[in-house]
Design an enzyme around this catalytic site. Structure first.
Site, PDB file in Angstrom:
ATOM      1  N   CYS A   2     -14.863 -12.462  22.385  1.00 49.42           N
ATOM      2  CA  CYS A   2     -16.261 -11.511  21.192  1.00 49.42           C
ATOM      3  C   CYS A   2     -17.145 -10.077  22.432  1.00 49.42           C
ATOM      4  O   CYS A   2     -16.641 -10.111  23.448  1.00 49.42           O
ATOM      5  CB  CYS A   2     -16.781 -13.017  21.433  1.00 49.42           C
ATOM      6  SG  CYS A   2     -16.010 -14.257  20.704  1.00 49.42           S
ATOM      7  N   ARG A  27     -13.381  -5.958  20.862  1.00 46.28           N
ATOM      8  CA  ARG A  27     -13.323  -7.615  21.321  1.00 46.28           C
ATOM      9  C   ARG A  27     -12.724  -8.202  20.684  1.00 46.28           C
ATOM     10  O   ARG A  27     -12.402  -9.372  20.955  1.00 46.28           O
ATOM     11  CB  ARG A  27     -14.267  -6.893  22.338  1.00 46.28           C
ATOM     12  CG  ARG A  27     -14.427  -6.846  23.515  1.00 46.28           C
ATOM     13  CD  ARG A  27     -15.888  -6.566  24.521  1.00 46.28           C
ATOM     14  NE  ARG A  27     -15.999  -8.283  24.499  1.00 46.28           N
ATOM     15  CZ  ARG A  27     -15.143  -8.294  25.944  1.00 46.28           C
ATOM     16  NH1 ARG A  27     -14.862  -7.438  26.625  1.00 46.28           N
ATOM     17  NH2 ARG A  27     -15.811  -9.659  26.269  1.00 46.28           N
ATOM     18  N   TRP A  74     -14.563 -13.135  17.499  1.00 45.34           N
ATOM     19  CA  TRP A  74     -13.024 -13.795  18.032  1.00 45.34           C
ATOM     20  C   TRP A  74     -13.316 -14.650  17.454  1.00 45.34           C
ATOM     21  O   TRP A  74     -12.667 -15.607  18.396  1.00 45.34           O
ATOM     22  CB  TRP A  74     -11.762 -12.960  18.823  1.00 45.34           C
ATOM     23  CG  TRP A  74     -10.867 -13.133  18.219  1.00 45.34           C
ATOM     24  CD1 TRP A  74     -10.293 -12.418  17.852  1.00 45.34           C
ATOM     25  CD2 TRP A  74      -9.723 -14.180  18.484  1.00 45.34           C
ATOM     26  NE1 TRP A  74      -8.641 -12.780  17.609  1.00 45.34           N
ATOM     27  CE2 TRP A  74      -8.554 -13.888  18.570  1.00 45.34           C
ATOM     28  CE3 TRP A  74      -9.947 -14.664  19.988  1.00 45.34           C
ATOM     29  CZ2 TRP A  74      -7.180 -15.302  19.065  1.00 45.34           C
ATOM     30  CZ3 TRP A  74      -9.101 -15.846  20.254  1.00 45.34           C
ATOM     31  CH2 TRP A  74      -7.842 -16.039  19.738  1.00 45.34           C
ATOM     32  N   ASN A  98     -19.434 -15.627  23.990  1.00 42.46           N
ATOM     33  CA  ASN A  98     -18.462 -15.245  24.470  1.00 42.46           C
ATOM     34  C   ASN A  98     -18.029 -15.765  25.183  1.00 42.46           C
ATOM     35  O   ASN A  98     -18.507 -15.942  26.022  1.00 42.46           O
ATOM     36  CB  ASN A  98     -18.146 -14.394  24.813  1.00 42.46           C
ATOM     37  CG  ASN A  98     -16.783 -13.504  24.877  1.00 42.46           C
ATOM     38  OD1 ASN A  98     -15.867 -14.384  24.668  1.00 42.46           O
ATOM     39  ND2 ASN A  98     -16.008 -12.590  25.915  1.00 42.46           N
ATOM     40  N   GLY A  99     -16.811 -17.460  24.385  1.00 43.29           N
ATOM     41  CA  GLY A  99     -16.307 -18.064  25.833  1.00 43.29           C
ATOM     42  C   GLY A  99     -15.610 -19.025  24.760  1.00 43.29           C
ATOM     43  O   GLY A  99     -16.402 -19.388  24.014  1.00 43.29           O
ATOM     44  N   GLU A 478       9.041  -5.635  25.202  1.00 42.79           N
ATOM     45  CA  GLU A 478       7.427  -4.002  25.370  1.00 42.79           C
ATOM     46  C   GLU A 478       7.879  -3.701  24.232  1.00 42.79           C
ATOM     47  O   GLU A 478       6.792  -4.348  23.014  1.00 42.79           O
ATOM     48  CB  GLU A 478       7.185  -3.663  26.202  1.00 42.79           C
ATOM     49  CG  GLU A 478       6.120  -2.297  25.588  1.00 42.79           C
ATOM     50  CD  GLU A 478       4.763  -3.394  25.652  1.00 42.79           C
ATOM     51  OE1 GLU A 478       4.434  -4.423  26.202  1.00 42.79           O
ATOM     52  OE2 GLU A 478       3.771  -2.860  25.321  1.00 42.79           O
ATOM     53  N   LYS A 482       5.291  -4.692  20.919  1.00 45.90           N
ATOM     54  CA  LYS A 482       4.347  -3.545  19.894  1.00 45.90           C
ATOM     55  C   LYS A 482       4.569  -3.830  18.672  1.00 45.90           C
ATOM     56  O   LYS A 482       3.829  -3.954  17.195  1.00 45.90           O
ATOM     57  CB  LYS A 482       5.666  -2.418  20.499  1.00 45.90           C
ATOM     58  CG  LYS A 482       4.404  -1.683  21.451  1.00 45.90           C
ATOM     59  CD  LYS A 482       2.988  -1.226  21.649  1.00 45.90           C
ATOM     60  CE  LYS A 482       2.201  -2.395  22.067  1.00 45.90           C
ATOM     61  NZ  LYS A 482       1.772  -2.946  23.434  1.00 45.90           N
ATOM     62  N   GLU A 485       2.779  -7.083  17.176  1.00 42.73           N
ATOM     63  CA  GLU A 485       1.662  -6.722  16.685  1.00 42.73           C
ATOM     64  C   GLU A 485       0.968  -5.820  15.994  1.00 42.73           C
ATOM     65  O   GLU A 485      -0.547  -5.906  15.795  1.00 42.73           O
ATOM     66  CB  GLU A 485       1.063  -7.019  18.493  1.00 42.73           C
ATOM     67  CG  GLU A 485       1.139  -5.581  18.934  1.00 42.73           C
ATOM     68  CD  GLU A 485       1.024  -6.189  20.793  1.00 42.73           C
ATOM     69  OE1 GLU A 485      -0.693  -6.077  20.813  1.00 42.73           O
ATOM     70  OE2 GLU A 485       0.878  -5.020  21.372  1.00 42.73           O
ATOM     71  N   HIS A 501      25.398 -15.975  24.299  1.00 40.56           N
ATOM     72  CA  HIS A 501      24.597 -17.681  24.338  1.00 40.56           C
ATOM     73  C   HIS A 501      24.297 -18.006  22.863  1.00 40.56           C
ATOM     74  O   HIS A 501      23.018 -18.710  22.760  1.00 40.56           O
ATOM     75  CB  HIS A 501      24.085 -17.490  25.512  1.00 40.56           C
ATOM     76  CG  HIS A 501      24.777 -17.166  26.781  1.00 40.56           C
ATOM     77  ND1 HIS A 501      26.444 -17.370  26.789  1.00 40.56           N
ATOM     78  CD2 HIS A 501      25.467 -16.205  27.605  1.00 40.56           C
ATOM     79  CE1 HIS A 501      26.589 -16.845  27.460  1.00 40.56           C
ATOM     80  NE2 HIS A 501      25.955 -15.565  27.499  1.00 40.56           N
ATOM     81  N   LYS A 601      -8.313  -6.376  22.306  1.00 40.40           N
ATOM     82  CA  LYS A 601      -8.724  -5.991  23.221  1.00 40.40           C
ATOM     83  C   LYS A 601      -8.808  -6.501  23.931  1.00 40.40           C
ATOM     84  O   LYS A 601      -7.422  -6.113  25.608  1.00 40.40           O
ATOM     85  CB  LYS A 601      -8.835  -5.098  22.886  1.00 40.40           C
ATOM     86  CG  LYS A 601      -8.672  -3.951  24.316  1.00 40.40           C
ATOM     87  CD  LYS A 601      -7.257  -3.190  24.101  1.00 40.40           C
ATOM     88  CE  LYS A 601      -7.119  -1.714  25.469  1.00 40.40           C
ATOM     89  NZ  LYS A 601      -5.289  -1.846  24.860  1.00 40.40           N
TER      90      LYS A 601
END
Ligand code: AGP
Length: 606
Positions: A2, A27, A74, A98-99, A478, A482, A485, A501, A601
């Site tokens: 947050c 954030r 968030w 925040n936390g 990666e 991308k 997300e 496999h 972020k």
């Protein structure tokens, strides 16, 4: 996760708080809120969604007051809505947080038994009522220290008090919090980025500390309520306050910036006179290091996986890699000869910081590779190698990923040379090749047209695979991350050799599969794996590098050729089309590219 802002000033603060909240939206952006204090009254305003919604309401409210707090959320506890949005207030205090307060359920039971009424589903509200309870009998500092002592878990707090007309209080444990100094006003912020447009004089709180701010006075206290002194840092004011310029999104800008940011990184570390890599005051003799552990999350973890291949080629050191959220709970055997390297764009990722903290508690050698040099991970590591790619605003990491890989590659080169694992000629030649990388990236960035034609197939598919061997495997991971997300499509990165496999069962007619097959030592094997998926109906997007040799295979749906370089550098080049694939796929879907749903972020909670 947050974002927090607080301002105490000689003038009205609501507009400045809203402006700072915009800078903090990267954030978290589930909801936003502001509280100000005027004539001993707390005014509170909250809105679901973006800061824009809050501002619309603000224009119709009378948010007066020269002291206030603001928050972008968030969600961790309680769905994103108006009631759960911060600030949370009683008739005595208002709090932004925040936390995660891990013992909030027990505390809530205790406070309800004391007659406190809760409005929200959040953990944060227990802080409001604890403070309110203690302020009935204790003076301010005692009430604050008692409240903080009761909290288990992590917090960065901004607090205003009905009976303290110009006071702003901040407190920190586990989540970052900074104090900023202005003319006739002072600030609280989750990070320096939120404060940079108002000041470049910053003090960071350390865990357990709290602070009392007035417009012309700042005091710091330790967890016992004892006054302490703290350093004031002067941040580099040449950091441009970013805007998108001519680009539609920060992500597009940051993809195109990569030649420049790589050039900056090379310039910071490569000594052109002596054809050497300068890692400055590296605090250890190479003889003190026999193994290296690389630790990160998400994209930073992929950079660590990539570096393992380079370090194995360039050094005789033992190299292991771990995901920070796994490392922090393992029964680790800490050895004095192991160097722990923490890779993080933000330098505030909670899991990565917790892993660092565990290493510090075991007196281990620690090194941070970060983009934000004032960050907690940088400050608490023995040694820092900054990435120097400038603020990365897009939630999906692009230039910072290539920057992380660059620093890791140069570190591997340097340690290999220091450890006499590579000779001077190879060392100098690799440095010379490295200096060509920015131009190779510039050329590769031109692969726009083909990417745009294939996105429709990815967007229609119910899922896709990204395959690679060796160096290309971390890049496949990666690329899949991308796409996931940004366009919310399931995509899986997998070692090409592993498909037989089990995952080969996923392949069905028309399924898009990205195969990374540069002309390296794994090329022929990967082409065989590619033929296996084509034979089962996959539409293969082959990404390879330019070569005079034809690719011997039929029915390849599309081929993209990146520039050619020495094999060490191919991973940088292969990443570019994958960044663009994710970008154009999300663009076609009309999704918010810089702020994808459910993400943030900087993940500063577990
Ligand atoms: C990258 O695109 C993601 N946004 C995410 O995986 C990110 O890399 C991860 O959260 C780690 O962040 P950090 O580099 O700031 O520690």
């Amino acid at each position: 996760m947050c974002g927090i802002i607080g301002i105490t000033s000689n003038k009205s603060v609501s507009a400045a708080i809203i402006n700072s909240l915009r800078k903090l939206e990267y954030r978290g952006y589930d909801s936003a809120g502001i509280a100000t204090l005027s004539n001993n009254e707390i005014f509170e305003l909250k809105a679901e969604g973006r800061v824009d919604n809050l501002e619309k309401n603000l224009s119709i409210s009378n948010m007066k007051g020269n002291v206030g707090i603001g928050h972008v959320r968030w969600a961790t506890h309680g769905i994103p809505n108006n009631i759960n949005a911060h600030p949370h207030s009683s008739d005595t205090v208002s709090v932004v947080h925040n936390g995660i307060i891990e013992n909030s359920t027990i505390l809530k039971k205790f406070l309800v038994s004391k007659g406190h009424n809760f409005k929200s589903q959040t953990d944060t509200e227990v802080i409001v009522h604890l403070l309110t309870e203690y302020l009935k009998t204790d003076e301010l500092i005692v009430a604050i220290t008692k409240t903080l002592k009761q909290l288990h878990g992590s917090f960065a707090l901004g607090i205003i008090f009905k009976k303290q007309p110009d006071l702003l209080v901040g407190a920190r444990r586990g989540s970052p919090l900074a104090v900023g100094y202005g003319p006739n006003e002072n600030y609280l912020g989750s990070d320096s980025y939120a404060l940079k447009s108002m000041t470049n004089k910053i003090t960071y709180l350390d865990d357990g500390e709290f602070c009392l701010l007035k417009k012309d006075q700042v005091e710091f206290f330790n967890a016992y309520g004892k006054k302490i002194n703290k350093k004031v840092l002067e941040l580099s004011s040449n950091e441009a306050i970013y805007d998108k310029g001519d680009f539609k999104h920060f992500m597009a800008k940051e993809i195109e910036e990569q030649p420049i940011t790589l050039k900056n990184g090379i310039r910071e570390y490569v000594d052109n006179i002596n054809n050497d890599i300068n890692i400055y005051n590296f605090p250890w003799q190479i003889s003190e290091i026999s193994s290296i552990m690389l630790i990160g999350c998400g994209t930073a973890y992929h950079a660590c996986l990539m570096a393992k291949y380079w370090f194995e080629n360039l050094t005789s050191l033992d190299i292991t890699v771990d995901i920070a959220s796994e490392f922090r709970y393992r029964k680790n055997k800490f050895k004095p000869s192991t160097l722990y390297v923490f890779v993080s764009q933000s330098g505030e990722t909670a899991d990565t910081y917790a892993a660092l903290d565990l290493c510090n508690k075991n007196n281990a050698k620690t090194c941070a590779i970060v983009n934000v040099i004032e960050s907690s991970i940088a400050r608490d590591s023995n040694f820092v190698l900054p990435i120097h790619c400038g603020p990365e605003i897009g939630v999906a990491s692009t230039k910072a990923f290539l920057g992380q890989m660059l620093i890791l590659y140069m570190m591997g080169l340097k340690l290999g040379f220091m450890n006499k694992d590579i000779n001077k000629i190879d060392y100098v030649n690799k440095i010379k090749d490295l200096k060509k990388l920015p131009e190779l990236i510039s050329q590769t960035l031109l692969t726009d047209d083909k990417i745009q034609t294939v996105t429709a197939t990815f967007n229609k598919a119910k899922g896709s695979m990204f395959l690679g061997r060796g160096f290309s495997y971390p890049i496949a991971l990666e690329g899949a991350l991308k796409l996931k997300e940004l366009s919310y499509i399931h995509a899986e990165g997998y070692p090409a050799g592993e498909m037989k496999h089990g995952p080969l069962a996923l392949i069905e007619n028309g399924m898009p599969v990205v195969v990374l097959a540069p002309r390296d030592d794994y090329y022929k094997k990967t082409i065989s794996n590619m033929q296996e998926v084509i034979a089962r109906g996959a539409k293969v997007l082959l990404i390879t590098n330019k070569s005079k040799d034809e690719v011997f295979s039929e029915n390849i749906w599309e081929t993209i050729e990146v520039e050619t370089s020495n094999n060490d550098l191919l991973p940088f080049l292969l990443t570019i089309p994958l960044q663009k694939l994710a970008y154009y796929s999300a663009l076609k879907k009309g999704y918010d590219i810089d702020k994808p749903r459910n993400l943030a972020k900087s993940v500063t909670v577990e």
